[in-house]
Scaffold this motif. Structure first.
Motif, PDB file in Angstrom:
ATOM      1  N   GLY A 495      40.068  49.509  31.461  1.00  0.00           N
ATOM      2  CA  GLY A 495      40.248  48.081  31.293  1.00  0.00           C
ATOM      3  C   GLY A 495      39.905  47.611  29.898  1.00  0.00           C
ATOM      4  N   ILE A 534      42.268  48.365  35.250  1.00  0.00           N
ATOM      5  CA  ILE A 534      43.392  49.225  35.633  1.00  0.00           C
ATOM      6  C   ILE A 534      42.913  50.197  36.706  1.00  0.00           C
ATOM      7  N   THR A 549      49.814  51.753  39.822  1.00  0.00           N
ATOM      8  CA  THR A 549      48.685  51.055  39.214  1.00  0.00           C
ATOM      9  C   THR A 549      48.516  49.685  39.852  1.00  0.00           C
ATOM     10  N   GLU A 551      46.672  46.219  38.375  1.00  0.00           N
ATOM     11  CA  GLU A 551      46.073  45.733  37.134  1.00  0.00           C
ATOM     12  C   GLU A 551      45.772  44.233  37.233  1.00  0.00           C
TER      13      GLU A 551
END
Length: 787
Positions: A495, A534, A549, A551
């Motif tokens: 992140g 993430i 993913t 996010e």
């Protein structure tokens, strides 16, 4: 050494009638003109060209010290006691990279005369192939005669022809790719096959006789030439006599006739043309055209070779109903700059109230050293109707403004500098002068690139612009913006967190300002913090491993209220688009440089991606987002603008899916929680199978405003037939915005296209047009435009 402008074509057969000869009625004006592209579309599997099998002994250069030597080979070689040598069976006579192959031959040592018979093949040093039953030739000075010759001319640049050949094999029936998988081993779109440039055939010819007067001069009688493939003689060019001078690089043809399907369509008593890379001054093939307003049209281009890096074309055009127009183009190319200047002038247009009409354009690019660039893009027309009268492109006829700009740029390690002047000329009667964008005379930008200060990053963006407007009631003046910023980026693989503080300083120097203050200014502090995480996981689907993913993103902005901005002019500022997910994650809710929108907000976003683990290709991407406002927003574009009091924005959803190599879909929606309904929605699907088979369909609806449907496609009906469409329809009003439907046929050495258009005329109405284009490859084009 100066670079050379590429010649239009390199085969002597076609250079005199190069594709510079464009259509009249359908040709775009000097402002909108682009490089002429041939109509041909059939690929290499349809329009297969011949190849010349050059013997290996001729492809190899002779060893050092043996240049100019003559070698002879045959199955049997003997002499009858005189100076004549007889060669029988697989005769091969070679001198450097020239050669003669035959069944038998007799060579006279005293006269150096060679008489070859039976399946004679003569190869020139360039790779051209000449076939005959007999040839008599002095092998020393290369003089002699060949009867009933068949010639194949080599193409030195096969990938530069009007058709882009590919090895991509596909079924050209209409719906085949929707049911059949893409063939294995498919190359990248637009690729070309590895053709042997030394053996690719560009054109073929026959001649009753060829007289060789040394290697630098030939005289051909009763010549018939074609650039069609073997077995196809749809297009032929015949001449009673053709002289080729290789020293001067020119040829002269006499009594030349162009035939299509054996029907004569053009005659030239004498024509001179280049036969190598050297370009030659002279007339090009004429063009014909017709449209309802202009009537019959004729043009005769004249090409001027000035130097290897400079050339020009001057084209008089005769419009039966309008008068005589003169078109000119000048091209130049050097190591550090290049450009193209075009102009056309039509005095006293009989259809346009006897007014003088013109169009011009300048396109110049230059580079100074390693860091400086200069671009000039200037376009102009005499009146608002010019593009409608002289262009056949629907997109061009719908143009509202034409751009006039020049910019100078410097790219350095620490700074970027750019100075630009730009103006827009109105070419649409539906738009008033007041609605015209401001001119920038000039605009200068000086940006200090972000640099490291310990863990911090620091940079400055600055901009000075002098604005002017043709409407004297609009405020003019200059604006200076300076934006220093300091950030602390903290990034990890899982992140990021980036707090940033900046100052937006705006200062004006105004004239004709109705607010009264000629030097207003403001300094607005901005604080923001961007953060995100993430999360990843791997999954399998249909034997493929994907990485998914998740996010989440949080973006915080705090900008204080500065209401004095509402009295600032509006030079280039708008409220921006709320139909973009990225708009939620910008500091300033205004686009342009005249406002810094007050806000105290938190933007929440969620992104999910699905990526192929092996290839890294992103297959699916989904964005969700919404803004929560902690305070009202009071700054508006105009004095007294109502404050925005909503506590949250519309909810945005955006998705993109690349389903396979051909298909992709995209969707966007904006949902109003307050109204509990969709404010805006758009969906689109794009199909990109190959350059001949692609399509795009899109639908969009804005609540209570408009509802549009667009459809574009290019689809093959067969290997030689092609359909295309560009349709724009307004569902709310049940009316067409523009329509273009076309069908084309490719005969490999000729092509034809018909198109029906319905397009806006610039006065709020739609006009109809029918176009027909007939083209002989590299010989010219005949067009009509009527309804």
């Amino acid at each position: 050494m100066h670079p050379k402008i590429n010649p239009e074509v390199k085969s002597w057969l076609f250079t005199a009638t190069a594709a510079v000869a464009v259509s009249c009625a359908a040709a775009p004006s000097a402002v909108a003109q682009s490089s002429q592209q041939g109509l041909g579309f059939a690929d290499y599997s349809i329009c297969r060209t011949d190849t010349i099998e050059i013997p290996a002994m001729l492809r190899e250069s002779p060893p050092a010290g043996k240049q100019g030597q003559i070698t002879a080979e045959s199955d049997v070689m003997y002499s009858l006691g005189d100076d004549r040598i007889h060669l029988d069976g697989n005769v091969r006579i070679v001198r450097d990279r020239q050669g003669i192959l035959a069944d038998r031959a007799v060579y006279d040592k005293e006269t150096d005369l060679l008489e070859a018979k039976g399946n004679v093949k003569l190869y020139t040093s360039d790779g051209d192939e000449l076939k005959a039953e007999t040839v008599a030739l002095d092998v020393i000075d290369f003089s002699g005669v060949m009867q009933d010759a068949r010639i194949r001319f080599v193409d030195f640049h096969p990938t530069l022809t009007s058709r882009r050949h590919t090895r991509f094999e596909e079924d050209y029936s209409l719906f085949a790719p929707f049911t059949n998988k893409v063939p294995a081993g498919r190359q990248a779109k637009g690729s070309v096959p590895d053709l042997d440039a030394a053996s690719h055939v560009r054109a073929r010819a026959t001649a009753a006789s060829i007289e060789f007067e040394g290697g630098d001069y030939q005289l051909m009688h009763d010549v018939v030439m074609t650039n069609c493939e073997e077995g196809n003689r749809s297009v032929e060019l015949s001449a009673k006599r053709v002289e080729l001078d290789h020293v001067e690089g020119t040829g002269i043809g006499r009594s030349m006739i162009v035939k299509f399907k054996k029907v004569p369509i053009f005659y030239l008593p004498v024509m001179s043309f280049p036969i190598d890379d050297r370009r030659k001054t002279g007339f090009l093939f004429p063009g014909y055209g017709y449209d309802e307003k202009s009537g019959l049209t004729l043009e005769l281009p004249y090409y001027i070779h000035i130097a290897p890096q400079y050339d020009a074309t001057v084209t008089p055009r005769i419009y039966k109903n309008r008068g005589i127009q003169l078109y000119g183009e000048y091209r130049y190319l050097a190591e550090n700059f290049k450009g193209d200047i075009r102009a056309e002038f039509l005095p006293s247009d009989d259809v346009f109230d006897d007014q003088d009409r013109y169009a011009s354009s300048i396109d110049h690019e230059a580079r100074f050293g390693e860091n400086w660039d200069l671009d000039l893009d200037f376009q102009d027309v005499s009146d608002n109707r010019y593009l409608y009268d002289f262009s056949s492109d629907v997109d061009v006829t719908g143009t509202t403004w034409i751009l006039q700009k020049a910019d100078l740029r410097y790219y350095g390690d620490a700074i970027d500098f750019k100075v630009e002047t730009s103006a827009y000329k109105r070419v649409n009667d539906n738009v008033s002068v007041r609605g015209q964008p401001y001119e920038r005379l000039p605009e200068a930008r000086l940006d200090l690139k972000e640099m490291s200060l310990g863990p911090f990053r620091f940079g400055i963006d600055s901009q000075y612009t002098n604005y002017a407007h043709d409407d004297i009631t609009r405020v003019d003046g200059s604006r200076l913006r300076v934006e220093p910023r300091l950030s602390l980026p903290m990034k990890r693989v899982y992140g990021h967190l980036t707090p940033e503080v900046s100052l937006h300083s705006i200062r004006y120097d105004l004239e004709n300002n109705p607010a009264g203050d000629d030097s207003p200014s403001v300094v607005v502090p901005v604080f923001s913090m961007d953060s995100g995480l993430i999360f990843e996981r791997f999954t399998n689907w249909r034997d493929t491993v994907y990485m998914q993913t998740l996010e989440p993103r949080l973006f915080y902005v705090n900008i204080p209220t500065k209401l004095e901005q509402e009295h600032f002019p509006d030079f280039d500022t708008g409220s921006g688009s709320v139909s973009s997910f990225s708009h939620f994650f910008r500091e300033n809710r205004f686009f342009g440089g005249d406002r810094v929108g007050d806000t105290h907000q938190v933007s929440l976003g969620l992104t999910s991606r699905t990526v192929e683990d092996d290839t890294g290709k992103e297959r699916v991407k989904i964005n969700l987002g919404q803004v929560y406002y902690l305070d009202d927003r009071e700054v508006g574009l105009f004095p007294g603008s109502a404050a925005q009091t909503g506590s949250r924005s519309d909810f945005l959803a955006e998705s993109t899916a690349n389903l396979n190599e051909d298909w992709s879909v995209r969707g966007f929606a904006r949902w109003s929680a307050d109204q509990s309904e969709l404010e805006y929605i758009s969906v689109s699907a794009d199909y990109d199978h190959s350059r001949r088979r692609n399509a795009s369909v899109s639908y969009s609806r804005t609540k209570d405003v408009r509802e549009d449907l667009n459809l574009d496609f290019d689809l093959p009906v067969s290997g030689r037939w092609q359909l295309d469409s560009d349709v724009r329809y307004t569902l709310r009003k049940n009316e067409w915005r523009s329509v273009a439907l076309g069908v084309a046929y490719d005969g490999c050495c000729w092509a034809a296209r018909m198109e029906v258009q319905r397009y806006p005329d610039g006065r709020g109405n739609l006009e109809n047009r029918f176009m027909f284009i007939f083209e002989l490859d590299d010989l010219g084009r005949i067009s009509t435009s009527e309804w």
